[in-house]
Design an enzyme around this catalytic site. Structure first.
Site, PDB file in Angstrom:
ATOM      1  N   SER A 107       0.887  -1.014   0.133  1.00 22.63           N
ATOM      2  CA  SER A 107       0.004   0.051  -0.284  1.00 22.63           C
ATOM      3  C   SER A 107       0.974   1.265  -0.119  1.00 22.63           C
ATOM      4  O   SER A 107       1.808   1.170   0.378  1.00 22.63           O
ATOM      5  CB  SER A 107      -0.801   0.059   1.193  1.00 22.63           C
ATOM      6  OG  SER A 107      -1.493   1.261   1.315  1.00 22.63           O
ATOM      7  N   SER A 108       0.325   2.276  -0.546  1.00 26.56           N
ATOM      8  CA  SER A 108       1.361   3.548  -0.813  1.00 26.56           C
ATOM      9  C   SER A 108       1.301   4.134   0.685  1.00 26.56           C
ATOM     10  O   SER A 108       2.174   5.078   0.738  1.00 26.56           O
ATOM     11  CB  SER A 108       0.710   4.355  -1.616  1.00 26.56           C
ATOM     12  OG  SER A 108      -0.599   4.941  -1.306  1.00 26.56           O
ATOM     13  N   CYS A 109       0.625   3.733   1.533  1.00 31.90           N
ATOM     14  CA  CYS A 109       0.713   4.250   2.965  1.00 31.90           C
ATOM     15  C   CYS A 109       1.937   3.904   3.671  1.00 31.90           C
ATOM     16  O   CYS A 109       2.245   4.279   4.887  1.00 31.90           O
ATOM     17  CB  CYS A 109      -0.729   4.237   4.105  1.00 31.90           C
ATOM     18  SG  CYS A 109      -1.010   2.516   4.216  1.00 31.90           S
ATOM     19  N   TYR A 136      -2.050   0.120  10.296  1.00 33.19           N
ATOM     20  CA  TYR A 136      -2.226  -0.700   9.027  1.00 33.19           C
ATOM     21  C   TYR A 136      -0.862  -0.854   7.957  1.00 33.19           C
ATOM     22  O   TYR A 136      -0.616  -1.769   7.636  1.00 33.19           O
ATOM     23  CB  TYR A 136      -3.352   0.247   8.365  1.00 33.19           C
ATOM     24  CG  TYR A 136      -3.571  -0.283   6.709  1.00 33.19           C
ATOM     25  CD1 TYR A 136      -4.489  -1.575   6.637  1.00 33.19           C
ATOM     26  CD2 TYR A 136      -3.324   0.239   5.657  1.00 33.19           C
ATOM     27  CE1 TYR A 136      -4.495  -2.205   5.276  1.00 33.19           C
ATOM     28  CE2 TYR A 136      -3.318  -0.453   4.490  1.00 33.19           C
ATOM     29  CZ  TYR A 136      -4.051  -1.461   4.458  1.00 33.19           C
ATOM     30  OH  TYR A 136      -4.193  -1.817   2.944  1.00 33.19           O
ATOM     31  N   LYS A 140       1.181  -3.746   6.597  1.00 30.19           N
ATOM     32  CA  LYS A 140       1.449  -3.760   5.114  1.00 30.19           C
ATOM     33  C   LYS A 140       2.962  -3.769   4.917  1.00 30.19           C
ATOM     34  O   LYS A 140       3.535  -4.574   3.822  1.00 30.19           O
ATOM     35  CB  LYS A 140       0.924  -2.689   4.259  1.00 30.19           C
ATOM     36  CG  LYS A 140      -0.638  -2.605   4.355  1.00 30.19           C
ATOM     37  CD  LYS A 140      -1.058  -4.006   3.981  1.00 30.19           C
ATOM     38  CE  LYS A 140      -1.275  -4.122   2.304  1.00 30.19           C
ATOM     39  NZ  LYS A 140      -1.730  -5.585   1.979  1.00 30.19           N
ATOM     40  N   HIS A 179     -13.047   4.460   1.516  1.00 29.07           N
ATOM     41  CA  HIS A 179     -12.007   5.433   1.100  1.00 29.07           C
ATOM     42  C   HIS A 179     -12.688   6.832   0.370  1.00 29.07           C
ATOM     43  O   HIS A 179     -13.933   6.679   0.064  1.00 29.07           O
ATOM     44  CB  HIS A 179     -11.115   4.774  -0.084  1.00 29.07           C
ATOM     45  CG  HIS A 179     -10.226   3.624   0.709  1.00 29.07           C
ATOM     46  ND1 HIS A 179     -10.740   2.288   0.681  1.00 29.07           N
ATOM     47  CD2 HIS A 179      -8.925   3.788   1.055  1.00 29.07           C
ATOM     48  CE1 HIS A 179      -9.557   1.709   1.302  1.00 29.07           C
ATOM     49  NE2 HIS A 179      -8.632   2.553   1.703  1.00 29.07           N
TER      50      HIS A 179
HETATM   51  O1  GFB Z   1      -9.098   7.462   0.803  1.00 28.75           O
HETATM   52  P1  GFB Z   1      -8.668   8.225   2.175  1.00 28.75           P
HETATM   53  O2  GFB Z   1      -9.591   7.963   3.191  1.00 28.75           O
HETATM   54  O3  GFB Z   1      -7.200   7.627   2.625  1.00 28.75           O
HETATM   55  O4  GFB Z   1      -8.661   9.809   1.690  1.00 28.75           O
HETATM   56  P2  GFB Z   1      -5.693   8.240   2.502  1.00 28.75           P
HETATM   57  C1  GFB Z   1      -8.487  10.487   2.710  1.00 28.75           C
HETATM   58  C2  GFB Z   1      -8.407  11.895   2.077  1.00 28.75           C
HETATM   59  O5  GFB Z   1      -9.539  12.301   1.603  1.00 28.75           O
HETATM   60  C3  GFB Z   1      -8.329  12.879   3.260  1.00 28.75           C
HETATM   61  C4  GFB Z   1     -10.124  13.253   1.961  1.00 28.75           C
HETATM   62  O6  GFB Z   1      -7.387  13.944   2.646  1.00 28.75           O
HETATM   63  C5  GFB Z   1      -9.703  13.205   3.571  1.00 28.75           C
HETATM   64  O7  GFB Z   1      -9.537  14.365   4.510  1.00 28.75           O
HETATM   65  N1  GFB Z   1     -11.703  13.300   2.106  1.00 28.75           N
HETATM   66  C6  GFB Z   1     -12.467  14.099   2.117  1.00 28.75           C
HETATM   67  C7  GFB Z   1     -12.281  12.144   2.787  1.00 28.75           C
HETATM   68  N2  GFB Z   1     -13.807  13.797   2.021  1.00 28.75           N
HETATM   69  C8  GFB Z   1     -13.769  12.400   2.598  1.00 28.75           C
HETATM   70  C9  GFB Z   1     -14.552  11.458   2.941  1.00 28.75           C
HETATM   71  O8  GFB Z   1     -15.777  11.523   3.206  1.00 28.75           O
HETATM   72  N3  GFB Z   1     -14.134  10.122   3.330  1.00 28.75           N
HETATM   73  C10 GFB Z   1     -12.819   9.881   3.343  1.00 28.75           C
HETATM   74  N4  GFB Z   1     -12.379   8.701   3.706  1.00 28.75           N
HETATM   75  N5  GFB Z   1     -11.925  10.828   3.103  1.00 28.75           N
HETATM   76  C11 GFB Z   1      -5.456   5.480   3.020  1.00 28.75           C
HETATM   77  C12 GFB Z   1      -5.422   4.715   4.268  1.00 28.75           C
HETATM   78  O9  GFB Z   1      -5.090   6.808   3.315  1.00 28.75           O
HETATM   79  O10 GFB Z   1      -4.797   5.098   1.991  1.00 28.75           O
HETATM   80  C13 GFB Z   1      -5.762   3.366   3.454  1.00 28.75           C
HETATM   81  O11 GFB Z   1      -6.189   5.092   4.927  1.00 28.75           O
HETATM   82  C14 GFB Z   1      -5.108   2.894   2.531  1.00 28.75           C
HETATM   83  O12 GFB Z   1      -5.595   2.510   4.880  1.00 28.75           O
HETATM   84  C15 GFB Z   1      -4.982   3.757   1.480  1.00 28.75           C
HETATM   85  O13 GFB Z   1      -3.677   2.480   2.780  1.00 28.75           O
HETATM   86  C16 GFB Z   1      -4.118   3.901   0.245  1.00 28.75           C
HETATM   87  O14 GFB Z   1      -5.588   8.143   0.981  1.00 28.75           O
HETATM   88  O15 GFB Z   1      -5.459   9.230   3.510  1.00 28.75           O
END
Ligand code: GFB
Length: 311
Positions: A107-109, A136, A140, A179
């Site tokens: 994962s990119s995280c 998480y 990974k 996500h």
């Molecule tokens: O996909 P996401 O939840 O994960 O995206 P990450 C988060 C980004 O989208 C943050 C914004 O900048 C949030 O503030 N965002 C805006 C939202 N509105 C929303 C919303 O309604 N829901 C969500 N979820 N985000 C992930 C990891 O990080 O990267 C996972 O949490 C995984 O574990 C993935 O590894 C690749 O990109 O921040």
């Protein structure tokens, strides 16, 4: 992989596994194992018994639970434990049963929060992880390291790929734990139906993410299984990134929501930027086929067909 190779897609219910399954079937791979009858990946005995019975030759290790930034903050222990268990069971059973090759999906995280952008695999393990998904990401990273250790000690061809943020059909379309793309799509769809005049978008809108459509991830995973062999992980990206604000605007257009996007700075932004250097993958001859816009359209159509047949 020859067309009658014994292939096991080790997943639970995730979108990547399903896309790989669909693509392999379409390409004429007929011997997909565990379909039906696949083991619960958190149960060591079930996994071991399954591998001993079916003797997979190729394994796509794409299992383990994941979630968006909300799920990662609420359930870090669950996500970390689930992924550690799945990785240990699948990688160890694959080794014991003498698989020819295993592809582990990272994962990119896994990259440090303050990583140089676009992120190169040489930056792995060089800095502190993003706090919103540290648990998480640690699991990974352990999966990547475990594959490397088994490769070194047992001489099995285990490779790792690190995908950008994946989206598409089969994603979790909840609101709190999903996500960002799925979450915003469902929120805007519901707002359109209820004629609400605004939708909440978490954070500032300024973080940037690189997204890749799940069918492209499946295509690249099969490509790598056939073409790539190294202990060094390889990035699997689309080559372009966008801000959360730009993504939200695009989803608004695709869904046809005409209200306002209200950014809520009390919600976390997460990593400021996640963009992958996928030049090595592109140099091998692979390119993504689905643009972000087309991917969003296909995803929304899938959501309408699958989750809202009554509309
Ligand atoms: O996909 P996401 O939840 O994960 O995206 P990450 C988060 C980004 O989208 C943050 C914004 O900048 C949030 O503030 N965002 C805006 C939202 N509105 C929303 C919303 O309604 N829901 C969500 N979820 N985000 C992930 C990891 O990080 O990267 C996972 O949490 C995984 O574990 C993935 O590894 C690749 O990109 O921040």
């Amino acid at each position: 992989m020859h067309k009658d190779a014994r292939i096991f897609i080790a997943d639970d219910h995730g979108l990547i596994g399903e896309a790989i399954r669909t693509r392999l079937r379409a390409d004429g791979y007929e011997n997909l194992l565990g379909d039906p009858g696949k083991p619960s990946l958190i149960d060591a005995r079930e996994v071991e018994a399954f591998f001993s019975r079916t003797l997979p030759e190729y394994v796509f290790a794409v299992g383990g639970e994941s979630g968006g930034i909300g799920a990662n903050q609420k359930l870090p222990a669950d996500l970390m434990l689930n992924n550690l268990l799945v990785d240990c069971h699948v990688i160890d059973s694959a080794c014991r049963c003498g698989v020819k090759k295993l592809l582990y999906m990272g994962s990119s995280c896994c990259y440090p929060r303050a990583c140089l952008q676009p992120m190169q695999v040489s930056s792995l393990m060089t800095g502190v992880l993003e706090s919103t998904n540290e648990a998480y990401a640690t699991a990974k990273l352990a999966g990547i390291k475990l594959s490397q250790a088994y490769r070194q000690q047992h001489g099995i061809d285990m490779i790792s790929a690190i995908p950008a943020n994946v989206f598409g059909p089969g994603d979790d379309f909840g609101v709190e734990d999903s996500h960002v793309i799925a979450a915003l799509m469902v929120k805007m769809h519901q707002a359109k139906l209820s004629q609400a005049d605004n939708v909440e978008v978490w954070g500032s809108g300024s973080p940037r993410r690189e997204f890749i459509y799940v069918a492209d991830v499946a295509d690249a995973a099969i490509f790598l299984m056939n073409q790539y062999s190294s202990s060094v992980p390889i990035n699997l990206g689309s080559g372009s990134d966008a801000s959360i604000r730009e993504i939200a605007e695009l989803i608004k257009e695709v869904v046809g929501f005409s209200g306002e996007l209200r950014f809520n700075p009390k919600k976390p932004d997460g990593m400021p930027l996640k963009s992958l250097d996928s030049s090595e993958l592109f140099a091998l001859g692979w390119q993504p086929k689905i643009s972000l816009r087309l991917g969003l359209e296909k995803t929304y159509q899938w959501y309408l067909d699958t989750c809202h047949r009554d509309i």
